[in-house]
Design an enzyme around this catalytic site. Structure first.
Site, mmCIF file in Angstrom:
data_model
loop_
_atom_site.group_PDB
_atom_site.id
_atom_site.type_symbol
_atom_site.label_atom_id
_atom_site.label_comp_id
_atom_site.label_asym_id
_atom_site.label_seq_id
_atom_site.Cartn_x
_atom_site.Cartn_y
_atom_site.Cartn_z
ATOM 1 N N LYS A 149 0.866 -1.188 0.000
ATOM 2 C CA LYS A 149 0.000 0.000 0.000
ATOM 3 C C LYS A 149 0.897 1.230 0.000
ATOM 4 O O LYS A 149 1.835 1.335 0.807
ATOM 5 C CB LYS A 149 -0.869 -0.017 1.241
HETATM 6 C C1 5RP Z 1 -2.553 4.037 8.638
HETATM 7 C C2 5RP Z 1 -3.060 3.276 7.507
HETATM 8 C C3 5RP Z 1 -4.387 3.629 7.153
HETATM 9 O O1 5RP Z 1 -5.189 2.507 7.015
HETATM 10 C C4 5RP Z 1 -4.445 4.378 5.881
HETATM 11 O O2 5RP Z 1 -3.520 5.388 5.795
HETATM 12 C C5 5RP Z 1 -5.839 4.807 5.749
HETATM 13 O O3 5RP Z 1 -6.218 5.285 4.675
HETATM 14 P P1 5RP Z 1 -6.479 6.825 4.397
HETATM 15 O O4 5RP Z 1 -5.118 7.456 4.210
HETATM 16 O O5 5RP Z 1 -7.248 6.702 3.116
HETATM 17 O O6 5RP Z 1 -7.273 7.441 5.500
HETATM 18 O O7 5RP Z 1 -2.472 2.415 6.927
HETATM 19 O O8 5RP Z 1 -1.269 3.904 8.786
#
Ligand code: 5RP
Length: 298
Positions: A202
């Site tokens: 991610k």
């Molecule tokens: C936190 C994460 C979160 O799940 C992620 O960043 C969440 O998504 P968004 O940025 O869309 O709020 O991994 O470390």
């Protein structure tokens, strides 16, 4: 005793080779059956894409805006997501076990927003991940951060444990305050966890050269939504990321902090799974938002 009457010999052995379908996810066709089965609960096997709903933020931020009451804000959205990214606490206390979604379990933590965030540890044992029927384990990787090596070591340990149980690991790119958020950084920060065994990564979308990040990463990349922006902007980011090789989105704040979270999630699905353009997806968002506001006739 087994019924031995009328045992019939098989006779239909004709036909060519058994049809083998290629596994749709980049770099993962050679994984064991259990890993591929779990990944297929996260990524739709029909198009190899996913819309994950992220609401694990409480593990270091506490009850941030939109996540004060998971039962009210998140549970109604669950049917529209392909997979849910959350902590085991949220899962056990609030998410119905009948949800049928792939669970991407947050497996790292330690420091709160009050401390150095890169100083994380593994926070979930593999036995509990199996007990919770996790489809994947998620762990932060802090490339360039103060505890870079420790976070990589944690991820590698989790990969070893995940491989033994057939559970894939999601490496989450965590960007420190001092890092330049450009394609050069994200190529580094996505390739390293992939090389060290993460099954998918991610990361964040960047305007320039995002396709070099997806092409240099040997496993699927999904993007985080990042901080809340206008719906049209978030849908445009999702569209561009998919167009430039991402296999999905893992969106949190841009869904649950929207005025109309269900409409936003439907619009994101439209982009990821139905190829809607940002304009088309935004139109869908508006239609669904207005429908949600329409007075209910008695
Ligand atoms: C936190 C994460 C979160 O799940 C992620 O960043 C969440 O998504 P968004 O940025 O869309 O709020 O991994 O470390």
């Amino acid at each position: 005793m087994a019924d031995l009457d009328d045992l019939r010999d098989g006779t239909d052995f004709t036909g060519g080779e058994t049809v083998r379908s290629d596994f749709p996810l980049k770099g993962l066709a050679g994984q064991d059956w259990g890993m591929r089965a779990r990944l297929s609960r996260i990524f739709n096997p029909a198009d190899g894409k996913t819309v994950m709903l992220a609401f694990d933020h409480g593990y270091f931020q506490g009850p941030t805006s939109g996540l004060e009451r998971l039962d009210r804000s998140i549970v109604p959205l669950v049917p529209q997501a392909d997979a849910l990214m959350c902590t085991r606490g949220a899962l056990r206390t609030t998410i119905p076990a009948t949800n049928g979604k792939g669970i991407v379990l947050r497996a790292s933590g330690g420091p709160s927003v009050l401390k150095e965030l890169s100083d994380e540890e593994i926070t979930v044992g593999i036995d509990d991940a199996v007990r919770l029927d996790a489809a994947a384990l998620a762990i932060q990787v802090f490339i360039g951060g103060e505890h870079e090596t420790k976070s990589i070591k944690n991820m590698s340990t989790l990969v070893d444990q995940g491989q033994s149980a057939g559970i894939p690991v999601l490496g989450v790119t965590a960007v420190g305050k001092d890092m330049v958020r450009d394609a050069r950084y994200f190529r580094l920060a996505t390739r390293i966890p992939a090389e060290l065994g993460a099954s998918f990564i991610k990361t964040y979308y960047v305007e320039k050269d995002f396709e070099t990040i997806t092409s240099a990463c040997p496993v699927p990349i999904i993007i985080a939504g990042g901080k809340k922006v206008a719906e049209k902007e978030a849908l445009t980011v999702a569209y561009r990321a998919i167009d430039q090789g991402a296999a999905g989105v893992d969106m949190g704040r841009n869904v649950f902090q929207s005025e109309h979270p269900a409409a936003m999630l439907a619009a994101v699905r439209g982009v990821v799974h139905d190829g809607l353009t940002p304009d088309e997806a935004f139109e869908l968002f508006e239609q669904l938002s207005h429908a949600a506001l329409a007075p209910v006739s008695l």
